[in-house]
Design an enzyme around this catalytic site. Structure first.
Site, PDB file in Angstrom:
ATOM      1  CE  LYS A   1     -54.547  48.521 -79.676  1.00  0.00           C
ATOM      2  NZ  LYS A   1     -55.893  47.942 -79.623  1.00  0.00           N
TER       3      LYS A   1
ATOM      4  CE  LYS B   1     -51.019  51.647 -72.928  1.00  0.00           C
ATOM      5  NZ  LYS B   1     -50.970  50.691 -74.058  1.00  0.00           N
TER       6      LYS B   1
END
Ligand SMILES: NC(=O)c1ccc[n+]([C@@H]2O[C@H](COP(=O)([O-])OP(=O)(O)OC[C@H]3O[C@@H](n4cnc5c(N)ncnc54)[C@H](OP(=O)(O)O)[C@@H]3O)[C@@H](O)[C@H]2O)c1
Length: 295
Positions: free
Chosen positions: A174, A242
């Protein structure tokens, strides 16, 4: 199967709805209860806290999903004062779909193990529409046996499930994907801004660039937002920032340099400061396109 779901934002609400649609018994919790409205109307049970969800009177959950904003929210839901980990029955499975860094996932796997709970990291690729349509890609880290247990549930929410390796390897994949996603979006936005500043027509730019080998296919789905200036979030810009921060942490831990990733991260930081944090991340085009006052 008795499933639990914590985190009913843009992604989690749609993923949970697909579990419900396929007939699974579902108990849900979200910090903001109002976001659970449609699921509760559709037959899901509400739990008053993550702890209550793990061991509620409705029967203990066998598989618990989390789809939360960032590692801090995941840690709080699992290990905070009202956390679920101490309350899950021994042998239950926790599937964390949140986008987090691999070392954090490995910490959560260890915490789960110490409570007799199985853990897999299963972050997703695909945004609001694939989430609604059950067409997400799951990048899974953990034991084959645990993936086998949750696979029927993942198949309700996604159409591609890839076992990347042991704990943390789903999260690792990811990080790679979102480093590319965030950088590609910013590079495209910057190129568009340049083209327009040089006097090229925006429509002509879109038509000349999209669908050619030099642009990523996902960029076509951002055209309408960029043309209309309506940046209702599919993927909030603050979560791309983030993710690039988590990429930075991961790169530091792995001992590699990420000069492009770090520069891109700071562009998103400035866009957040300009008020675009909850907009779709394609609003980086809006931020980069703001004209200098002295021009
Ligand atoms: N949107 C996408 O395209 C996409 C695609 C792939 C992966 N992801 C990842 O999926 C995760 C969820 O993203 P999203 O797009 O669904 O975002 P979102 O709509 O902002 O939802 C975030 C979720 O996290 C909860 N949350 C945030 N801060 C919290 C805190 N301090 N304590 C407790 N709960 C907290 C929110 O609760 P409240 O409702 O109370 O705010 C909500 O349930 C993120 O890790 C994101 O990076 C998103």
């Amino acid at each position: 199967m008795k499933a639990g779901f914590i985190g009913l934002g843009i992604m989690g609400s749609r993923m949970a709805a697909n579990l419900l649609k396929k007939g699974h018994s579902l108990t849900v919790f979200n910090r903001t209860r109002a976001r659970a409205g449609e699921l509760l109307a559709g037959g899901a049970q509400w739990a008053a806290s993550p702890a209550a969800l793990a061991g509620n009177g409705n029967g203990n959950v066998e598989v618990l999903f989390t789809m939360l904003a960032h590692p801090e929210a995941v840690r709080e839901a699992a290990l905070g004062a009202d956390g679920f980990l101490q309350h899950l029955p021994s042998g239950a499975l926790w599937v964390d779909c949140s986008s987090v860094n691999p070392s954090f996932s490995r910490d959560m796997a260890a915490a789960a193990k110490s409570c007799g709970v199985h853990f897999v990291d299963a972050p997703v690729s695909g945004s609001k529409i694939p989430a609604a349509e059950g067409k997400l890609i799951f990048w899974v880290g953990g034991e084959e046996m645990d993936l086998t247990k949750c696979r029927p549930l993942l198949e309700c929410m996604g159409n591609k499930i890839v076992h990347m390796g042991k704990s943390g390897m789903g999260a690792a994949m990811k990080m790679v994907v979102n480093q590319l996603l965030g950088s590609t979006m910013a590079a495209f936005a910057e190129s568009m801004v340049l083209g327009e500043a040089l006097g090229l027509d925006r429509k002509v730019l879109f038509e000349s660039l999209l669908g050619t080998p030099i642009t990523a296919p996902f960029l076509a789905s951002k055209r309408a937002k960029m043309e209309t200036g309506d940046y209702e979030a599919d993927f909030p810009l603050r979560w791309v920032h983030k993710d690039l921060q988590l990429v930075s942490v991961s790169a530091y831990e792995a001992g590699v340099a990420m000069p492009l990733g770090h520069a891109t991260k700071e562009i998103y930081a400035l866009a957040i400061r300009a008020g675009l944090g909850t907009a779709d991340f394609s609003a980086v085009y809006d931020y980069l396109g703001r004209k200098r006052e002295d021009k």
